[in-house]
Scaffold this motif. Structure first.
Motif, mmCIF file in Angstrom:
data_model
loop_
_atom_site.group_PDB
_atom_site.id
_atom_site.type_symbol
_atom_site.label_atom_id
_atom_site.label_comp_id
_atom_site.label_asym_id
_atom_site.label_seq_id
_atom_site.Cartn_x
_atom_site.Cartn_y
_atom_site.Cartn_z
ATOM 1 N N UNK A 243 0.840 -1.280 0.117
ATOM 2 C CA UNK A 243 -0.021 -0.100 -0.041
ATOM 3 C C UNK A 243 0.939 1.138 -0.004
ATOM 4 N N UNK A 244 0.758 2.430 -0.696
ATOM 5 C CA UNK A 244 1.241 3.553 -1.065
ATOM 6 C C UNK A 244 0.522 4.579 -1.062
ATOM 7 N N UNK A 245 0.917 5.763 -0.502
ATOM 8 C CA UNK A 245 0.280 6.856 -0.731
ATOM 9 C C UNK A 245 0.354 7.729 -1.876
ATOM 10 N N UNK A 246 1.102 7.596 -2.868
ATOM 11 C CA UNK A 246 1.374 7.996 -4.009
ATOM 12 C C UNK A 246 1.965 6.992 -5.058
ATOM 13 N N UNK B 265 -9.511 8.355 -6.882
ATOM 14 C CA UNK B 265 -10.150 7.561 -5.742
ATOM 15 C C UNK B 265 -9.174 6.654 -4.788
ATOM 16 N N UNK B 266 -9.116 6.707 -3.504
ATOM 17 C CA UNK B 266 -8.468 6.011 -2.790
ATOM 18 C C UNK B 266 -9.082 4.391 -2.973
ATOM 19 N N UNK C 234 -5.033 6.724 -0.034
ATOM 20 C CA UNK C 234 -4.961 8.014 0.462
ATOM 21 C C UNK C 234 -5.892 8.279 1.765
ATOM 22 N N UNK C 235 -7.200 7.544 1.689
ATOM 23 C CA UNK C 235 -8.045 7.805 2.928
ATOM 24 C C UNK C 235 -8.648 6.352 2.998
ATOM 25 N N UNK C 236 -8.515 6.165 4.523
ATOM 26 C CA UNK C 236 -9.048 4.742 4.840
ATOM 27 C C UNK C 236 -10.474 4.531 4.755
ATOM 28 N N UNK C 237 -11.179 3.361 4.617
ATOM 29 C CA UNK C 237 -12.463 3.190 4.996
ATOM 30 C C UNK C 237 -12.806 3.128 6.819
ATOM 31 N N UNK C 238 -13.652 3.970 7.003
ATOM 32 C CA UNK C 238 -13.905 4.260 8.409
ATOM 33 C C UNK C 238 -14.032 2.740 8.933
ATOM 34 N N UNK D 196 4.622 13.679 4.494
ATOM 35 C CA UNK D 196 4.758 15.082 3.735
ATOM 36 C C UNK D 196 3.610 15.078 2.791
ATOM 37 N N UNK D 197 3.076 14.060 2.156
ATOM 38 C CA UNK D 197 1.920 14.033 1.184
ATOM 39 C C UNK D 197 0.803 14.051 2.137
ATOM 40 N N UNK D 198 0.639 13.719 3.316
ATOM 41 C CA UNK D 198 -0.306 13.831 4.091
ATOM 42 C C UNK D 198 -0.464 15.424 4.413
#
Length: 206
Positions: A75-78, A122-123, A144-148, A163-165
């Motif tokens: 899993x990656x942010x970018x 979309x995440x 980039x955004x987790x499921x609640x 940094x990306x966040x």
């Protein structure tokens, strides 16, 4: 259940431990262990940057055929940045894609994969793949955004991820100030609330 069950390592089958060790070291993954024993058993462990879980391989460690580990998630942010870094490290990473139907990310046929990132970035929707020398397949997924409910605290594995966040928080905070029409002197608290909410899948501050 009150007892923690921490998933920390997965075994992948390889034909040549030394070749695999060279490959994963070349990606910049941390070498945690390389233990060999007189009975022929050997275990090598690497941990990807920022990951709480590790990968193990070696000799006499599994009866599975080399190359049969498929769809191992990273899993990656970018995803574009992660792909570029892996390419620079020598991994043959495919183009970024999004699935045309649920589960298509696991199908090797190109007709189930649409080139480019998911609509609206979309995440959970954008992917890329690469394989190790034996054909064990890794699947990059941009989140980039987790499921609640999936995460209860905000943690970041790397400086780049944090940094990306922060950049996303800065952009959202700028929009917040534009809506209110005034500078927010308490911006550190707003940033903190945004980072926690984004990471845990809670409602973002407005």
């Amino acid at each position: 259940m009150s007892t923690d069950l921490k998933f920390e390592a997965v075994v992948i089958p390889v034909a040549d431990a030394d070749r695999s060790k060279e490959f994963y070291a070349g990606l910049g993954w941390r070498l945690d262990a390389d233990f060999a024993f007189d009975n022929g058993f050997r275990v090598v462990q690497f941990t990807p940057p920022g990951s709480p879980a590790s990968v193990q391989f070696g000799s006499n460690i599994t009866t599975a055929e080399p190359g049969t580990a498929q769809g191992l998630y990273l899993v990656v942010a970018d995803i574009e940045a992660a792909r570029s870094e892996l390419l620079a490290a020598g991994a043959k990473v495919g183009e970024v894609f999004h699935p045309s139907a649920p589960g298509a990310q696991f199908e090797p046929a190109a007709d189930g994969r649409v080139a480019g990132t998911a609509d609206g970035r979309s995440s959970y929707g954008s992917f890329a793949t690469f394989s190790d020398p034996d054909g064990n397949t890794w699947l990059l997924q941009e989140v980039t955004a987790r499921i609640p409910g999936r995460v209860s605290e905000a943690t970041y594995g790397t400086v780049a991820e944090l940094e990306e966040a922060l950049r996303r928080a800065a952009k959202a905070h700028g929009e917040h100030e534009a809506r209110t029409g005034q500078a927010d002197e308490n911006w550190p608290a707003w940033y903190a609330a945004y980072l926690l909410a984004e990471r845990t899948g809670s409602e973002l501050p407005q």
